[in-house]
Scaffold this motif. Structure first.
Motif, mmCIF file in Angstrom:
data_model
loop_
_atom_site.group_PDB
_atom_site.id
_atom_site.type_symbol
_atom_site.label_atom_id
_atom_site.label_comp_id
_atom_site.label_asym_id
_atom_site.label_seq_id
_atom_site.Cartn_x
_atom_site.Cartn_y
_atom_site.Cartn_z
ATOM 1 N N TRP A 104 -0.561 14.455 14.396
ATOM 2 C CA TRP A 104 -0.287 13.174 13.729
ATOM 3 C C TRP A 104 1.059 13.225 13.003
ATOM 4 C CZ3 TRP A 104 -1.783 8.330 14.014
ATOM 5 C CH2 TRP A 104 -1.452 7.451 12.977
ATOM 6 N N ALA A 105 1.329 14.316 12.316
ATOM 7 C CA ALA A 105 2.608 14.456 11.612
ATOM 8 C C ALA A 105 3.774 14.328 12.579
ATOM 9 C CB ALA A 105 2.662 15.796 10.882
ATOM 10 N N SER A 106 3.621 14.886 13.762
ATOM 11 C CA SER A 106 4.671 14.808 14.772
ATOM 12 C C SER A 106 4.877 13.372 15.248
ATOM 13 C CB SER A 106 4.316 15.711 15.956
ATOM 14 O OG SER A 106 5.275 15.613 16.981
ATOM 15 N N ILE A 107 3.786 12.643 15.457
ATOM 16 C CA ILE A 107 3.874 11.253 15.910
ATOM 17 C C ILE A 107 4.523 10.384 14.845
ATOM 18 C CG2 ILE A 107 2.476 9.206 16.428
ATOM 19 C CD1 ILE A 107 0.523 11.110 17.880
ATOM 20 N N VAL A 108 4.156 10.584 13.589
ATOM 21 C CA VAL A 108 4.729 9.812 12.487
ATOM 22 C C VAL A 108 6.244 10.024 12.431
ATOM 23 C CG1 VAL A 108 4.847 9.649 9.961
ATOM 24 C CG2 VAL A 108 2.624 9.699 11.109
ATOM 25 N N ALA A 109 6.675 11.284 12.538
ATOM 26 C CA ALA A 109 8.107 11.582 12.499
ATOM 27 C C ALA A 109 8.839 10.992 13.702
ATOM 28 C CB ALA A 109 8.317 13.092 12.441
ATOM 29 N N GLU A 110 8.236 11.108 14.869
ATOM 30 C CA GLU A 110 8.858 10.631 16.103
ATOM 31 C C GLU A 110 9.094 9.123 16.074
ATOM 32 O OE1 GLU A 110 7.669 10.324 20.843
ATOM 33 O OE2 GLU A 110 6.727 11.856 19.585
ATOM 34 N N ASN A 111 8.166 8.374 15.447
ATOM 35 C CA ASN A 111 8.264 6.923 15.409
ATOM 36 C C ASN A 111 9.052 6.396 14.213
ATOM 37 O OD1 ASN A 111 6.518 5.504 17.632
ATOM 38 N ND2 ASN A 111 5.323 7.279 16.976
ATOM 39 N N GLY A 112 9.460 7.287 13.333
ATOM 40 C CA GLY A 112 10.199 6.843 12.165
ATOM 41 C C GLY A 112 9.334 6.184 11.120
ATOM 42 N N TRP A 113 8.024 6.479 11.154
ATOM 43 C CA TRP A 113 7.109 5.944 10.158
ATOM 44 C C TRP A 113 7.160 6.809 8.903
ATOM 45 C CZ3 TRP A 113 2.505 5.944 14.137
ATOM 46 C CH2 TRP A 113 2.743 4.953 15.104
ATOM 47 N N THR A 114 6.685 6.269 7.802
ATOM 48 C CA THR A 114 6.548 7.020 6.564
ATOM 49 C C THR A 114 5.073 7.263 6.294
ATOM 50 O OG1 THR A 114 8.549 6.035 5.623
ATOM 51 C CG2 THR A 114 6.977 6.994 4.072
ATOM 52 N N ASP A 115 4.724 8.486 6.014
ATOM 53 C CA ASP A 115 3.341 8.820 5.675
ATOM 54 C C ASP A 115 2.991 8.145 4.348
ATOM 55 O OD1 ASP A 115 0.871 9.930 5.256
ATOM 56 O OD2 ASP A 115 1.554 11.999 5.092
ATOM 57 N N ALA A 116 1.976 7.295 4.362
ATOM 58 C CA ALA A 116 1.583 6.552 3.153
ATOM 59 C C ALA A 116 0.071 6.585 2.998
ATOM 60 C CB ALA A 116 2.086 5.121 3.237
ATOM 61 N N PHE A 117 -0.522 7.750 3.199
ATOM 62 C CA PHE A 117 -1.964 7.877 3.323
ATOM 63 C C PHE A 117 -2.688 7.582 2.010
ATOM 64 C CE2 PHE A 117 -5.873 10.538 4.069
ATOM 65 C CZ PHE A 117 -6.345 9.810 5.146
ATOM 66 N N LEU A 118 -3.658 6.670 2.092
ATOM 67 C CA LEU A 118 -4.545 6.353 0.974
ATOM 68 C C LEU A 118 -5.951 6.130 1.511
ATOM 69 C CD1 LEU A 118 -2.540 3.651 -1.057
ATOM 70 C CD2 LEU A 118 -2.865 6.047 -1.707
ATOM 71 N N THR A 119 -6.951 6.572 0.777
ATOM 72 C CA THR A 119 -8.340 6.295 1.122
ATOM 73 C C THR A 119 -9.105 5.941 -0.148
ATOM 74 O OG1 THR A 119 -9.025 8.615 0.845
ATOM 75 C CG2 THR A 119 -8.309 7.953 3.060
ATOM 76 N N GLY A 120 -10.371 5.579 0.026
ATOM 77 C CA GLY A 120 -11.258 5.375 -1.117
ATOM 78 C C GLY A 120 -10.776 4.308 -2.080
ATOM 79 N N ALA A 121 -10.979 4.563 -3.362
ATOM 80 C CA ALA A 121 -10.632 3.592 -4.392
ATOM 81 C C ALA A 121 -9.138 3.295 -4.421
ATOM 82 C CB ALA A 121 -11.097 4.094 -5.762
ATOM 83 N N ASP A 122 -8.301 4.283 -4.078
ATOM 84 C CA ASP A 122 -6.854 4.060 -4.064
ATOM 85 C C ASP A 122 -6.473 3.010 -3.013
ATOM 86 O OD1 ASP A 122 -6.415 5.901 -6.072
ATOM 87 O OD2 ASP A 122 -6.026 7.555 -4.682
ATOM 88 N N PHE A 123 -7.078 3.100 -1.826
ATOM 89 C CA PHE A 123 -6.790 2.120 -0.785
ATOM 90 C C PHE A 123 -7.380 0.762 -1.152
ATOM 91 C CE2 PHE A 123 -7.636 0.565 3.768
ATOM 92 C CZ PHE A 123 -6.404 -0.048 3.855
ATOM 93 N N ASP A 124 -8.577 0.763 -1.733
ATOM 94 C CA ASP A 124 -9.188 -0.489 -2.182
ATOM 95 C C ASP A 124 -8.259 -1.233 -3.140
ATOM 96 O OD1 ASP A 124 -11.438 0.208 -0.735
ATOM 97 O OD2 ASP A 124 -12.628 0.778 -2.483
ATOM 98 N N SER A 125 -7.746 -0.524 -4.127
ATOM 99 C CA SER A 125 -6.891 -1.141 -5.139
ATOM 100 C C SER A 125 -5.580 -1.625 -4.533
ATOM 101 C CB SER A 125 -6.606 -0.148 -6.269
ATOM 102 O OG SER A 125 -7.782 0.164 -6.972
ATOM 103 N N PHE A 126 -4.999 -0.797 -3.654
ATOM 104 C CA PHE A 126 -3.767 -1.209 -2.974
ATOM 105 C C PHE A 126 -3.989 -2.493 -2.196
ATOM 106 C CE2 PHE A 126 -1.589 -1.499 1.078
ATOM 107 C CZ PHE A 126 -0.268 -1.555 0.666
ATOM 108 N N LEU A 127 -5.088 -2.566 -1.439
ATOM 109 C CA LEU A 127 -5.343 -3.718 -0.587
ATOM 110 C C LEU A 127 -5.583 -4.972 -1.416
ATOM 111 C CD1 LEU A 127 -5.612 -4.659 2.302
ATOM 112 C CD2 LEU A 127 -7.985 -3.852 2.316
ATOM 113 N N THR A 128 -6.307 -4.836 -2.514
ATOM 114 C CA THR A 128 -6.538 -5.975 -3.396
ATOM 115 C C THR A 128 -5.211 -6.515 -3.919
ATOM 116 O OG1 THR A 128 -8.689 -5.093 -4.087
ATOM 117 C CG2 THR A 128 -7.684 -6.733 -5.518
ATOM 118 N N GLY A 129 -4.348 -5.619 -4.377
ATOM 119 C CA GLY A 129 -3.051 -6.035 -4.892
ATOM 120 C C GLY A 129 -2.163 -6.624 -3.819
#
Length: 348
Positions: free
Chosen positions: A307-332
């Motif tokens: 996955w790290a290789s695919i993220v780098a190859e596509n020029g994406w930025t790793d922004a991993f969030l799960t659980g309450a952190d993702f819930d709060s981000f999505l609400t905002g």
């Protein structure tokens, strides 16, 4: 400068749109099904189960960022033997809201659909009956800046000349990109807001041609059917490298590693930054055990070298969030997107 999704500081006439990465006090409620995870997810009764196969939905036609993300996820899941199969189904249309409606009726808990900024905006502009809040948030995966491009033969040599032409000639200068109300459309509106247009004028000036996938936008650009295009860096990078398209600016706070010679909007004197996030959600109404199992599975994908290789190859930025952190981000993100769409005149 802090890095925000769809971040735009618009100081003209005192307007300030802060961006969607806002800490929210309320978390989305994760509703309760039955699935498990290879690493030991359990049902509400405590019995461990295992996800042996997984459905992956890309809510767009092939060729765009959602499709790329879905296929990358499926590739790592199967090649790393986290599941035996993870077929990808494309359900395009209406900024992902057709796929969202499909997910709303999905009975299989072991299902993940790609979502992100584009869908958040499309839900509002399409007044979708089915909403992301009704599903089960699993993880935020990546962020990606957009790139503003023109055909190789275009007379526009920089982004300011393009914006000036839109302000002057309006609908004659068409811009293509992703779905109506999505990140690309919002960015186009923010560029005109920064140029001094108000919410009532922008819809009259902005001729935005929406597409359900990045491949369609590329075809329009290559055929010189539009003046410019906006999409994720990864979707246009090869055409920029080949010389078929010319990049004017990227929308991130910093230059893209894939396009190091292309200036940012802020370097060009435009006080706008924007990134497009992508993540995964599951059907609504699944159990806490199912959510934990899916979260664990996606976490294993994120932690893998593949996955790290695919993220780098596509020029994406790793922004991993799960659980309450993702819930709060999505609400905002949902709340701020509503405000931004109103500021640029895309919703009333």
């Amino acid at each position: 400068m802090r890095s925000f999704t769809q971040h735009a500081r618009l100081r003209r006439r005192g307007v300030f749109v802060s961006g969607v990465l806002v800490t929210a006090a309320l978390a989305l409620s994760a509703c309760s099904g039955t699935a498990g995870a290879p690493a030991g997810g359990s049902t509400a009764g405590g019995a461990e189960t295992a996800i042996t196969s997984l459905k992956v939905i890309a809510p767009a036609d092939p060729g765009g960022g959602w499709d790329q993300t879905a296929r990358a996820l499926s590739q790592v899941l199967t090649e790393d033997k986290l599941v035996s199969s993870a077929p990808v189904t494309n359900i395009g249309g209406a900024g992902g809201t057709v796929g969202l409606a499909n997910l709303a009726t999905e009975k299989e808990p072991a299902t993940l659909m790609i979502t992100g900024s584009v869908m958040v905006g499309a839900v509002e502009t399409n007044k979708s009956k089915d909403r992301i809040e009704d599903m089960t948030p699993i993880a935020k995966l990546t962020e990606e800046p957009a790139v503003i491009v023109v055909p190789a033969s275009s007379p526009y040599q920089d982004v300011k000349s393009l914006i000036a032409a839109i302000v002057k000639d309006g609908p004659q200068v068409a811009i293509t990109g992703g779905s109506a109300g999505g990140t690309d459309h919002i960015l186009a509106g923010l560029l005109l807001t920064d140029a001094g247009l108000d919410a009532a004028t922008i819809p009259q000036k902005l001729n935005y041609v929406a597409n359900s996938g990045g491949g369609e936008a590329a075809t329009m650009l290559l055929g010189n059917n539009v003046a410019a295009g906006i999409s994720g860096v990864g979707e246009f990078a090869e055409l920029i490298a080949s010389g078929d398209l010319r990049a004017l600016a990227v929308s991130g706070a910093e230059r893209s590693e894939k396009l190091p010679d292309v200036p940012t909007l802020t370097e060009e004197g435009i006080d706008v930054t924007a990134t497009n996030w992508r993540g995964v959600i599951a059907p609504g109404g699944i159990s806490d055990g199912d959510r934990a199992a899916l979260t664990d599975l996606v976490t294993q994908v994120h932690d893998s070298d593949a996955w790290a290789s695919i993220v780098a190859e596509n020029g994406w930025t790793d922004a991993f969030l799960t659980g309450a952190d993702f819930d709060s981000f999505l609400t905002g993100d949902i709340a701020q997107t509503k405000d931004t769409l109103s500021v640029i005149g895309l919703v009333g």
